[in-house]
Scaffold this motif. Structure first.
Motif, short mmCIF file in Angstrom:
data_model
loop_
_atom_site.label_atom_id
_atom_site.label_comp_id
_atom_site.label_asym_id
_atom_site.label_seq_id
_atom_site.Cartn_x
_atom_site.Cartn_y
_atom_site.Cartn_z
N LEU A 158 -25.60 -16.93 1.07
CA LEU A 158 -25.37 -18.20 1.77
C LEU A 158 -25.76 -19.39 0.90
N VAL A 159 -26.63 -19.13 -0.06
CA VAL A 159 -27.26 -20.24 -0.79
C VAL A 159 -26.25 -21.09 -1.56
N PRO A 160 -25.32 -20.52 -2.37
CA PRO A 160 -24.42 -21.38 -3.15
C PRO A 160 -23.61 -22.33 -2.27
N ARG A 161 -23.02 -21.79 -1.23
CA ARG A 161 -22.22 -22.62 -0.34
C ARG A 161 -23.07 -23.70 0.31
N PHE A 162 -24.25 -23.27 0.76
CA PHE A 162 -25.15 -24.22 1.41
C PHE A 162 -25.53 -25.34 0.45
N LEU A 163 -25.85 -24.96 -0.77
CA LEU A 163 -26.29 -25.97 -1.74
C LEU A 163 -25.17 -26.94 -2.10
N ILE A 164 -23.95 -26.42 -2.24
CA ILE A 164 -22.82 -27.30 -2.60
C ILE A 164 -22.58 -28.31 -1.48
N ILE A 165 -22.52 -27.82 -0.25
CA ILE A 165 -22.27 -28.73 0.88
C ILE A 165 -23.45 -29.69 1.04
#
Lengths: 233, 444
Positions: A158-165
């Protein structure tokens, strides 16, 4: 099998209720303390599922509740706010699935309306981060029971998507803060919204084009069977 | 070893639906944006942005294909840890898989696993039970990483695994009253071709020359005369034993007396009487077959042909499989005549002796001249929690059973109790069997 025991065994279904009523206090206390449990009352052995590093579901539910309380602390200290917040945090910890995390986020946003507007502070950025984390974790753990095992890779994915958004949103917030201090409130908001919508539309179009490109070509028309009759024949 | 496997059909999985959280994200995001715009509060409006963007992101990266779940495991296992594997193969876009793994009598385990790449997950359960068992029933739910999109619940399994009884080492075993054949591992009482000396006798036509005992012949010579009579050493012949295992599979009861009726299920982590009977039969059969004897199997719960006595390793596998497959099959039909067993065979009856049938048959076989050993496989009972009504019933049944066992001993049937706990019971079982092995009452 002895008929006496099988008959009596069947009757124990009925007798269970009677026995509970007739039990002495000491027997009840013994059962509560798990002293005189019958073998059938012991916990069943578990089925083992061997996965990588993991957490228990209730750890993450606790985390969601704590994040909710942390967000409340960032908004204010009104007793009414805390009562509602604690109730929602409990609800989220008990049942993280469904709309409760989003309801919490919306109520947090509405609660901000009761605070006089001021310049963006670190609290606002932190609140944005916390609420985003809350609404992301809630549905992700929707199906995980408190005792279930949640693989850590589920969370790290979940982290990459969360960080980008989150990064994009924080940049928007930063730009908003910069623009709002120069009294361009409505103009900047419309501009930011347009940029976001344009980006989203571009992503959707790009995705659709890619999907269409990946589809196999349509099959060539097959030859009609020799005895197929044409219309009107 | 063959494998049993189960898989989910891909056609049933290709259904992706928005979760309730996705609708909440859309509505919540719009509310925050609109309220923020109306009230000109940027800090409120910006809270809706991650919701809207996240939803769009999920929709763009939505999974297109079907996930496949396949569960497989060895069709045969030993008591202890029973294992199986689950292969999870998901298409791009699928982020998480939620599995609930169940087995009858076990606590279900739920896991939320990463499905970004195809993977294999190992399942295990600890069992002391034997026989054919359906294990590892899986409910499966897949979703995107944020779980805003998910597929419907599906099921896979269970797979059928036959848990074969484990053979416990046994030192000495009793032999039948009458050994059979002219070859084998045991020394019989008949003269024949063996190693142990029977007697010394005059040479007769048919005796082998190498059996002539020249010392005795020389000692018997008359002084001044030539060789008159030749003497030969006669030996005892070798023989093998025929052993019939008689399994009473009509009962399968656990140690908890309260489960003997239908009100409660037998726990899966406690060996039942049938498990003990299987273990005892397998242990004893293994030892006899290792010695070179012939072992057969008769099941009192089934009106089918018995496994004929035979020797060798293949026979042990055949017996172990038959033992594992023997289960109570409804109300057993009473036998009018006892099953016909090979004459002179040692008969080992594995039963709880809670009713008269097994004891009656054992007595009939004993009266027919067989050596009969009754192996009592009733587990060590747990009775401390019984209600007074059940305790009374159990006391009556226990007294009847004791009378039955006493009557068996009186008619010449030898009795051995098989203990379930290998650590505590092995020595007692060994002592009892050794005592029987060293009892020689009748000539072989």
């Amino acid at each position: 099998m002895s008929r006496i025991l099988s008959v009596l065994g069947d009757r124990t279904k009925i007798n269970t209720v009677r026995r509970r009523v007739g039990d002495s206090r000491w027997q009840r206390l013994g059962r509560a303390l798990r002293v005189d449990r019958s073998p059938a009352q012991r916990p069943l052995p578990p089925v083992t599922v061997k996965i990588g590093p993991h957490l228990r579901g209730w750890h993450l539910r606790l985390l969601i509740g704590l994040i909710g309380l942390g967000c409340t602390a960032l908004i204010g200290s009104a007793p009414f706010l805390w009562v509602i917040s604690i109730a929602l945090c409990l609800l989220m910890a008990i049942r993280p699935s469904g709309p409760v995390p989003v309801i919490f986020a919306v109520l947090a946003g509405l609660a901000l309306l009761f605070i006089p507007p001021g310049p963006w502070q670190w609290r606002s950025y932190l609140l944005l981060f916390g609420l985003h984390l809350l609404v992301t974790l809630g549905p992700a753990l929707a199906n995980a029971a408190p005792g279930s095992l949640v693989e850590l890779r589920v969370l790290t994915n979940l982290v990459p998507r969360f960080l980008i958004i989150q990064l994009g949103t924080q940049l928007c917030a930063f730009a908003t803060a910069a623009l709002s201090t120069q009294h361009y409130a409505l103009t900047w908001l419309a501009s930011v919204a347009m940029v976001i919508l344009a980006a989203a539309a571009w992503l959707v179009l790009a995705r659709t084009r890619k999907t269409l490109a990946q589809q196999p070509p349509s099959a060539p028309p097959t030859r009609a069977h020799y005895d197929d009759r044409r219309w009107g024949d | 070893m063959t494998q049993s496997q189960q898989s989910i059909e891909p056609s049933r999985q290709h259904r992706w639906v928005l979760s309730s959280a996705a609708g909440a994200w859309a509505i919540g995001g719009v509310i925050l944006l609109v309220v923020g715009l109306i009230t000109r509060r940027s800090d409120v409006a910006i809270l809706g942005v991650p919701l809207i963007v996240g939803l769009v992101w999920t929709w763009i990266h939505r999974p297109s294909g079907a996930a496949q779940v396949q569960i497989y495991g060895a069709s045969m296992a030993q008591p202890g840890e029973v294992r199986a594997q689950v292969d999870l193969e998901a298409t791009p876009g699928v982020g998480t898989g939620h599995l609930r793994v169940r087995a009858q009598g076990y606590r279900a385990t739920e896991v939320l696993v990463d499905l970004a790449q195809p993977r294999t997950i190992e399942l295990a359960m600890w069992t002391v039970r034997t026989g054919r068992r359906a294990v590892f029933d899986i409910d499966y739910l897949s979703g995107t990483a944020d779980n805003l999109l998910r597929s419907g619940p599906l099921s896979a399994g269970p797979i059928e695994i036959t848990v074969l009884p484990k053979a416990r080492p046994v030192r000495e075993l009793p032999l039948p009253f009458r050994l059979q054949g002219m070859t084998g591992p045991h020394v019989s009482r008949r003269p024949g071709d063996g190693d142990d000396l029977h007697d010394i006798d005059l040479f007769r036509p048919g005796d082998r020359l190498r059996r002539i005992d020249w010392r005795v012949t020389a000692r018997r010579l008359a002084p001044g005369l030539g060789v008159s009579d030749l003497y030969v050493r006669r030996t005892l012949s070798m023989a093998d034993a025929s052993v019939m295992l008689v399994l009473d599979s009509r009962d399968d009861i656990g140690p908890d007396v309260a489960t003997w009726g239908d009100s409660a299920a037998v726990r899966q982590d406690e060996a039942t009487s049938l498990d003990l009977a299987r273990e005892a039969a397998a242990s004893i059969a293994r030892r006899y077959l290792d010695l070179g004897d012939r072992v057969g199997l008769e099941d009192l719960g089934r009106l089918r042909r018995p496994v004929a006595p035979a020797g060798g390793r293949q026979q042990f596998h055949r017996l172990a499989q038959q033992l594992a497959w023997s289960v109570p099959e409804g109300e057993p039909k009473p036998r009018r005549r006892p099953p016909r067993l090979p004459s002179g065979a040692l008969i080992l009856v594995f039963s709880t002796f809670l009713d008269d049938e097994a004891a009656r048959l054992a007595q009939i076989w004993r009266h027919a001249g067989h050596r009969v050993v009754a192996i009592d496989v009733l587990p060590t009972l747990v009775t401390h929690h019984l209600t007074s009504r059940l305790a009374t019933a159990h006391r009556i049944v226990a007294m009847e059973r004791n009378d039955r066992l006493t009557e068996l001993s009186r008619t010449g049937v030898e009795l051995v109790r098989w203990h379930g706990d290998p650590a505590a019971g092995s020595a007692a079982v060994d002592v009892a069997l050794t005592a029987l092995a060293r009892t020689r009452t009748v000539r072989r």
